[in-house]
Design an enzyme around this catalytic site. Sequence first.
Site, PDB file in Angstrom:
ATOM      1  N   GLY A   1      30.422 -13.540 -15.090  1.00 49.18           N
ATOM      2  CA  GLY A   1      30.602 -12.229 -14.467  1.00 49.18           C
ATOM      3  C   GLY A   1      32.079 -11.979 -14.255  1.00 49.18           C
ATOM      4  O   GLY A   1      32.815 -11.889 -15.235  1.00 49.18           O
TER       5      GLY A   1
ATOM      6  N   HIS B   1      30.517 -15.210 -27.812  1.00 46.07           N
ATOM      7  CA  HIS B   1      30.772 -15.549 -26.415  1.00 46.07           C
ATOM      8  C   HIS B   1      29.583 -16.224 -25.726  1.00 46.07           C
ATOM      9  O   HIS B   1      29.772 -16.989 -24.780  1.00 46.07           O
ATOM     10  CB  HIS B   1      31.123 -14.251 -25.673  1.00 46.07           C
ATOM     11  CG  HIS B   1      31.539 -14.443 -24.252  1.00 46.07           C
ATOM     12  ND1 HIS B   1      32.688 -15.105 -23.879  1.00 46.07           N
ATOM     13  CD2 HIS B   1      30.943 -14.066 -23.086  1.00 46.07           C
ATOM     14  CE1 HIS B   1      32.803 -15.107 -22.560  1.00 46.07           C
ATOM     15  NE2 HIS B   1      31.750 -14.494 -22.048  1.00 46.07           N
TER      16      HIS B   1
ATOM     17  N   ASP C   1      34.494 -15.019 -30.527  1.00 43.96           N
ATOM     18  CA  ASP C   1      34.251 -14.517 -29.179  1.00 43.96           C
ATOM     19  C   ASP C   1      35.074 -13.234 -28.992  1.00 43.96           C
ATOM     20  O   ASP C   1      36.307 -13.278 -29.003  1.00 43.96           O
ATOM     21  CB  ASP C   1      34.664 -15.588 -28.158  1.00 43.96           C
ATOM     22  CG  ASP C   1      34.309 -15.228 -26.728  1.00 43.96           C
ATOM     23  OD1 ASP C   1      34.216 -14.027 -26.430  1.00 43.96           O
ATOM     24  OD2 ASP C   1      34.127 -16.157 -25.917  1.00 43.96           O
TER      25      ASP C   1
ATOM     26  N   SER D   1      32.969 -18.332 -19.347  1.00 44.75           N
ATOM     27  CA  SER D   1      33.487 -16.993 -19.116  1.00 44.75           C
ATOM     28  C   SER D   1      34.118 -16.923 -17.724  1.00 44.75           C
ATOM     29  O   SER D   1      34.993 -17.736 -17.427  1.00 44.75           O
ATOM     30  CB  SER D   1      32.349 -15.979 -19.296  1.00 44.75           C
ATOM     31  OG  SER D   1      32.841 -14.679 -19.368  1.00 44.75           O
ATOM     32  N   TRP D   2      33.674 -16.019 -16.852  1.00 41.38           N
ATOM     33  CA  TRP D   2      34.204 -16.017 -15.479  1.00 41.38           C
ATOM     34  C   TRP D   2      33.959 -17.371 -14.812  1.00 41.38           C
ATOM     35  O   TRP D   2      34.739 -17.808 -13.977  1.00 41.38           O
ATOM     36  CB  TRP D   2      33.578 -14.903 -14.654  1.00 41.38           C
ATOM     37  CG  TRP D   2      33.672 -15.148 -13.176  1.00 41.38           C
ATOM     38  CD1 TRP D   2      32.657 -15.540 -12.349  1.00 41.38           C
ATOM     39  CD2 TRP D   2      34.855 -15.080 -12.358  1.00 41.38           C
ATOM     40  NE1 TRP D   2      33.136 -15.714 -11.061  1.00 41.38           N
ATOM     41  CE2 TRP D   2      34.478 -15.424 -11.039  1.00 41.38           C
ATOM     42  CE3 TRP D   2      36.187 -14.759 -12.615  1.00 41.38           C
ATOM     43  CZ2 TRP D   2      35.381 -15.453  -9.978  1.00 41.38           C
ATOM     44  CZ3 TRP D   2      37.094 -14.792 -11.558  1.00 41.38           C
ATOM     45  CH2 TRP D   2      36.684 -15.131 -10.261  1.00 41.38           C
TER      46      TRP D   2
END
Lengths: 330, 111
Positions: free
Chosen positions: A58, A309, A281, A125-126
Amino acid sequence: MDRTLSSPTVMGSADRRSLYPEIEPYSFGWLATGGPHELYYEECGNPDGAPMVVLHGGPGGAINPTMRRFFDASKWRIVLFDQRGCGKSRPNASLEDNTTWSLVEDIERLRKHLGITKWATFGGSWGSTLALAYAVTHPERVTGIILRGIFLLTQRELKWFYQDGASMLFPDAWERFKRPIPKTERADMISAYHRRLTHPDRKIQAEAAAAWSQWEGDTISIRGPEARPPKFNEVDFAIAFARIECHFFANRGFFDEDGWLLKQIPKIRHIPGWIVQGRFDVVTPLESAWTLKSAWPESKFEIVWDAGHASTEPGIIDALLRATDEAVKV
Amino acid sequence: MAVSDQKVDAVGIDHATGSVVLTILDAQDWEDEREHLLALQAKVNAYFSYIQGRELYEDYPQTDGRPVVINIIQRLDPPEAFERFLNAANDVAAPLDITITAQVFEGGSAP
């Protein structure tokens, strides 16, 4: 190629492994934070195993049962939690006292609550951003760091994804993303979305949230918009995801300066690290993983040649399973 | 988080025992034993009210019908007086079908 770097591993696609079997938590609960938030958490696997905390993406995403399956459940004590405002944490979609640094302290709060002295971190990711922010703040608590889809939360990355870059690869999805924003506001899409996602009218929030979430859902996989995960269409998920994500990005991740995270890497170079990155990605392009590896030459780096991703792409799964299997032996 | 906060620090379900575990996170030092025990007593009483008033089951429906354990997690080794407190608290808790346990975890500074 820079000669100071060891070459990244580029694996073939034969004999790739699939996720470990489904498992259920042996305990779950809610932890108060001392403020308005309470955090939902789960413990899975072996209660006497090596502790591992899983950090979802996120910001604004949520944990899901698939995330438990990147680990050998006989060897790991797997802790997962929904970050502030996310998933089953309460209140949902709240931006109050919701920053990178409050999340870092939540990880510490959860560690202490569960009686864990040190643990490994796993994030994509986040989740990779947060794992690094936690590790540079509390390096003495981290036994290993496994990262996927590296995101350093720089202006360059945000501009690529929300302004000018990814739009060239996905003009069809970009068309849908820019639709709720009038032409006069499109010079700064994050600000334009932020105004709508923090608007008191939930209908305005929902319209913006749907477009924001679908943009990421459409670009997450190498298979394109046709592979958009269904959760990105769910209104409640989309509102939490878009509001929180945009809040963090509009505030530049709550970092002191652009590129702050990368400058802190010397503090964690002694910690064993694994970096897994999809070559294609589009959400968090390979450049960030490459830069991270350059700053952290001791880490192991694997580029998955046929992945984007998403954590569920076959090559990413295979690389992450090998990383967690290796990490549990450290 | 101070032990004097009149709220529930954590609610969990342990599938191995089937119990719902309400945690009290106690990071206070024992310089003033009496004050510390009074703060713990107030907190345990607040937990009793929360359970008996059924707020627990309204806030967390998954917990309904399960045995209840209140677990006090302490950062610092408690004095002997705490053992007596724990026994007395369990005497009160037993008729309510609640068990009170305690453990010390020194893994890090106070929250």
